[in-house]
Enzyme design. Sequence first.
Site, short mmCIF file in Angstrom:
data_model
loop_
_atom_site.label_atom_id
_atom_site.label_comp_id
_atom_site.label_asym_id
_atom_site.label_seq_id
_atom_site.Cartn_x
_atom_site.Cartn_y
_atom_site.Cartn_z
N ASP A 195 0.82 -1.21 0.00
CA ASP A 195 0.00 0.00 0.00
C ASP A 195 0.86 1.26 0.00
O ASP A 195 2.06 1.22 0.26
CB ASP A 195 -0.99 -0.01 1.19
CG ASP A 195 -0.33 -0.37 2.52
OD1 ASP A 195 0.91 -0.29 2.62
OD2 ASP A 195 -1.05 -0.72 3.47
N GLU A 252 -10.00 -1.43 4.71
CA GLU A 252 -10.63 -1.08 5.97
C GLU A 252 -11.93 -1.86 6.17
O GLU A 252 -12.56 -2.29 5.18
CB GLU A 252 -10.97 0.41 5.99
CG GLU A 252 -9.77 1.34 5.83
CD GLU A 252 -9.04 1.58 7.14
OE1 GLU A 252 -9.02 0.68 8.01
OE2 GLU A 252 -8.47 2.68 7.28
N ASN A 297 -8.01 -1.96 13.81
CA ASN A 297 -9.39 -2.27 13.41
C ASN A 297 -9.44 -3.49 12.48
O ASN A 297 -10.43 -3.71 11.79
CB ASN A 297 -10.05 -1.06 12.74
CG ASN A 297 -9.35 -0.68 11.43
OD1 ASN A 297 -8.37 -1.31 11.03
ND2 ASN A 297 -9.84 0.36 10.77
N HIS A 309 -7.71 -4.05 9.77
CA HIS A 309 -7.47 -3.88 8.33
C HIS A 309 -6.19 -4.59 7.93
O HIS A 309 -5.28 -4.81 8.74
CB HIS A 309 -7.44 -2.39 7.93
CG HIS A 309 -6.25 -1.61 8.38
ND1 HIS A 309 -6.36 -0.37 9.00
CD2 HIS A 309 -4.91 -1.84 8.30
CE1 HIS A 309 -5.15 0.11 9.25
NE2 HIS A 309 -4.27 -0.77 8.85
C1 GLP Z 1 -0.97 0.42 8.43
C2 GLP Z 1 -0.69 -0.15 7.02
C3 GLP Z 1 -0.56 -1.63 7.04
C4 GLP Z 1 0.13 -2.05 8.32
C5 GLP Z 1 -0.81 -1.80 9.46
C6 GLP Z 1 -0.17 -1.97 10.82
O1 GLP Z 1 -1.92 1.41 8.40
N1 GLP Z 1 -1.67 0.20 6.06
O2 GLP Z 1 0.11 -2.06 5.89
O3 GLP Z 1 0.45 -3.41 8.27
O4 GLP Z 1 -1.43 -0.54 9.35
O5 GLP Z 1 0.69 -0.92 11.09
P1 GLP Z 1 1.59 -0.91 12.39
O6 GLP Z 1 2.49 -2.07 12.29
O7 GLP Z 1 2.32 0.40 12.34
O8 GLP Z 1 0.67 -1.00 13.56
#
Ligand code: GLP
Length: 263
Positions: free
Chosen positions: A67, A138, A131, A133
Amino acid sequence: MTVRVFRNAGEAARAAAAVVIAQIARKPASVLGLPTGRTSLPVYDELVWLHTQGAADFSRAHTFNIDEFAGVDAFRAFMEQHVFSRINLPADHIHFLDGTSNDPRAECARFEREIASCGGMDLLLLGIGANAHIGFNEPARTLRARTHRARLAIDTRRANAPLFGGRLERVPCEALTMGIATMMEARAIVLIATGRSKAPAVGAMLNGEISTAVPASVLQLHPDCELILDAAAAEQLPEDTFRRSGKEDGESQGMATKVKARG
Ligand code: GLP
């Protein structure tokens, strides 16, 4: 699905890195799908360290980041700083969604074509949002199958604010993300989650239901998916996940299959 629970985030990260290393050792020209974020950082640090020790050769691998924010290249910059500048992955083997493209639809189609022309992903490493995702898919009434432009939940923007100097107003409201079907076509998937803030999402993804309100729950349908957790993220795993795991590596029936407890 296989679930492995480690004592702490460091051990979980080393386990996730070991899966990546084993994959490129088995198939040097592996196609990897990669996440960004706080959870992935220690995994990347471990991969970089193993690379400096001569234990990881990325020269034939290809990577696809899952992403990117719309209008900026924040995740690309993150990856350059923490990973790409520190390993021997050729620049033309790095595949990224261009969040600054003025034709997002064409950009998403290009990305899908590139994955296909590389032969599909061998291993997709994922994080999970609080959440539930995955990528930027989402919770919603419906999920999109293919790479698309997505609207971000306010909590997701908040969670990503540190990448933007802590300023929520600077976090884009939209992003480009791999779709759910694109992810599910990866031959193997490893999702890593660490910390108590991820415990509700991890619990929800394994509570026995598959729901678009919990995007990560679709991973239960994947034939080769592993969950790597630290103890804090595993806190709300459904009780039967543990009950079924009487002995180490114990096979269980149903959706949560194997749990291998460490430490
Ligand atoms: C982010 C990204 C994801 C990531 C997830 C967890 O928003 N879109 O690709 O895996 O949320 O992020 P983090 O490891 O910083 O909690």
